[in-house]
Design an enzyme around this catalytic site. Structure first.
Site, PDB file in Angstrom:
ATOM      1  CG  MET A   1     -11.422   3.640   2.396  1.00 31.77           C
ATOM      2  SD  MET A   1      -9.765   3.252   3.052  1.00 31.77           S
ATOM      3  CE  MET A   1      -8.514   3.387   1.774  1.00 31.77           C
TER       4      MET A   1
ATOM      5  CG  HIS B   1      -9.183   0.364  -0.284  1.00 26.91           C
ATOM      6  ND1 HIS B   1      -8.678   0.122   0.923  1.00 26.91           N
ATOM      7  CD2 HIS B   1     -10.327   0.347   0.164  1.00 26.91           C
ATOM      8  CE1 HIS B   1      -9.499  -0.031   1.833  1.00 26.91           C
ATOM      9  NE2 HIS B   1     -10.703  -0.012   1.312  1.00 26.91           N
TER      10      HIS B   1
ATOM     11  CG  ASP C   1      -5.056   2.817   1.025  1.00 29.54           C
ATOM     12  OD1 ASP C   1      -5.951   1.993   1.122  1.00 29.54           O
ATOM     13  OD2 ASP C   1      -3.917   2.428   1.409  1.00 29.54           O
TER      14      ASP C   1
ATOM     15  CG  HIS D   1      -3.943  -1.641  -1.496  1.00 31.93           C
ATOM     16  ND1 HIS D   1      -5.181  -2.285  -1.731  1.00 31.93           N
ATOM     17  CD2 HIS D   1      -4.236  -0.715  -0.540  1.00 31.93           C
ATOM     18  CE1 HIS D   1      -6.158  -1.838  -0.858  1.00 31.93           C
ATOM     19  NE2 HIS D   1      -5.390  -0.822  -0.155  1.00 31.93           N
TER      20      HIS D   1
ATOM     21  CG  MET E   1     -11.559  -2.194   5.767  1.00 28.29           C
ATOM     22  SD  MET E   1     -10.169  -1.597   4.777  1.00 28.29           S
ATOM     23  CE  MET E   1      -9.038  -1.053   5.993  1.00 28.29           C
TER      24      MET E   1
ATOM     25  CB  SER F   1      -1.004   0.068   1.360  1.00 26.11           C
ATOM     26  OG  SER F   1      -1.463   1.225   1.294  1.00 26.11           O
TER      27      SER F   1
ATOM     28  CG  MET G   1      -8.051   7.309   2.555  1.00 26.65           C
ATOM     29  SD  MET G   1      -7.547   7.142   3.954  1.00 26.65           S
ATOM     30  CE  MET G   1      -6.353   5.756   3.865  1.00 26.65           C
TER      31      MET G   1
ATOM     32  CG  ASP H   1      -6.292  -2.609   3.511  1.00 25.64           C
ATOM     33  OD1 ASP H   1      -5.220  -2.225   3.770  1.00 25.64           O
ATOM     34  OD2 ASP H   1      -6.685  -1.843   2.748  1.00 25.64           O
TER      35      ASP H   1
HETATM   36  C1  DX5 Z   1      -6.170   1.781   5.637  1.00 24.12           C
HETATM   37  C2  DX5 Z   1      -5.841   1.454   4.333  1.00 24.12           C
HETATM   38  C3  DX5 Z   1      -4.767   0.396   4.155  1.00 24.12           C
HETATM   39  C4  DX5 Z   1      -3.325   1.036   4.830  1.00 24.12           C
HETATM   40  C5  DX5 Z   1      -2.647  -0.210   5.551  1.00 24.12           C
HETATM   41  O1  DX5 Z   1      -7.441   2.350   5.717  1.00 24.12           O
HETATM   42  O2  DX5 Z   1      -6.690   0.981   3.517  1.00 24.12           O
HETATM   43  O3  DX5 Z   1      -4.153  -0.166   2.959  1.00 24.12           O
HETATM   44  O4  DX5 Z   1      -2.356   1.666   4.037  1.00 24.12           O
HETATM   45  O5  DX5 Z   1      -1.495   0.306   6.207  1.00 24.12           O
HETATM   46  P1  DX5 Z   1      -0.863  -0.821   7.394  1.00 24.12           P
HETATM   47  O6  DX5 Z   1      -0.397  -1.818   6.561  1.00 24.12           O
HETATM   48  O7  DX5 Z   1       0.251   0.122   7.431  1.00 24.12           O
HETATM   49  O8  DX5 Z   1      -1.888  -1.201   8.339  1.00 24.12           O
HETATM   50 ZN    ZN Z   2      -6.430  -0.119   1.617  1.00 23.26          ZN
END
Ligand code: DX5
Ligand code: ZN
Length: 217
Positions: free
Chosen positions: A69, A67, A36, A34, A138, A9, A38, A171
């Site tokens: 969010m 992903h 993220d 990956h 998650m 990620s 947000m 994740d």
């Molecule tokens: C959190 C994200 C993850 C995050 C995971 O909301 O969806 O993808 O990057 O990070 P680690 O592996 O550090 O928990």
């Molecule tokens: Zn993620």
């Protein structure tokens, strides 16, 4: 033994040298990147938009696992696809017409995934199982990297595994100590941010995750 895929990620990467970071994990043999996204609303954090996805697209041939969010993700499917997303995952809590958005993702030519927050029951996914390529479970509250793994979430994976033929991804809080628990529960993909980009030797970090995933029982 099935091959477990590793998806670094980039949330935990050094964004001042993102291209090098992505090339480094590709060279180290990871399977997906990956990303993220947000919106500061569905989750408190604000991160990446299509502009950064298209920048990553230019530096790797690996599939981009995006992903989302964000609330009402239907507004942005076309843009993320155009930016180069191969897999687009939305949250079941973020959209009224979940099936409509999954169709929109498929019609765009991407693979469709559905994710759920730790407090959301696994039954909320049941109506959509046949529409999905991927389920992203998650194992932390979405929003930030570096949080602690929630082992109770493995029960969701165990209950989904016999019912779902697509890929299951986990994740949040994945590292060499927690990865075996997720693999034993039945995942196909390990998403890891801080356990890879938080280490100076990313190749070694990926190798350690791969190794750990072989010792799942
Ligand atoms: C959190 C994200 C993850 C995050 C995971 O909301 O969806 O993808 O990057 O990070 P680690 O592996 O550090 O928990
Ligand atoms: Zn993620």
């Amino acid at each position: 033994m099935k091959k477990i895929m590793i998806a670094p990620s980039v949330l935990s990467a050094d964004f001042s040298r993102l291209a090098d970071e992505v090339r480094e994990v590709e060279k180290a043999g990871c399977d997906l990147i990956h990303i993220d996204v947000m919106d500061g609303h569905f989750v408190p954090n604000l991160t990446i938009g299509p502009l950064v996805v298209s920048a990553v697209r230019k530096v790797t041939k690996l599939p981009l696992d995006v992903h989302l969010m964000i609330d009402a993700p239907s507004r942005y499917i076309a843009e993320f696809r155009k930016a180069g997303a191969d897999w687009i995952t939305i949250h079941v809590e973020a959209e009224k017409d979940v099936r409509g958005v999954l169709k929109m993702i498929h019609d765009s030519g991407a693979k469709a995934g559905l994710s759920l927050r730790p407090k959301t029951s696994v039954e909320s996914l049941s109506p959509y199982l046949s529409d999905l390529d991927l389920i992203l479970v998650m194992s932390v509250e979405p929003g930030f990297g570096g949080q602690s793994f929630m082992p109770d979430m493995m029960r969701k994976i165990e209950s989904l595994r016999p019912k779902f033929k697509g890929l299951i991804s986990v994740d949040g809080g994945i590292d060499p100590a927690t990865a075996p628990k997720a693999v034993a529960a039945g995942v196909d993909i390990l998403v890891a941010g801080s356990a890879i980009f938080g280490k100076s030797d990313r190749a070694q970090a990926i190798a350690q995750l791969r190794d750990a995933s072989k010792h799942s029982s």
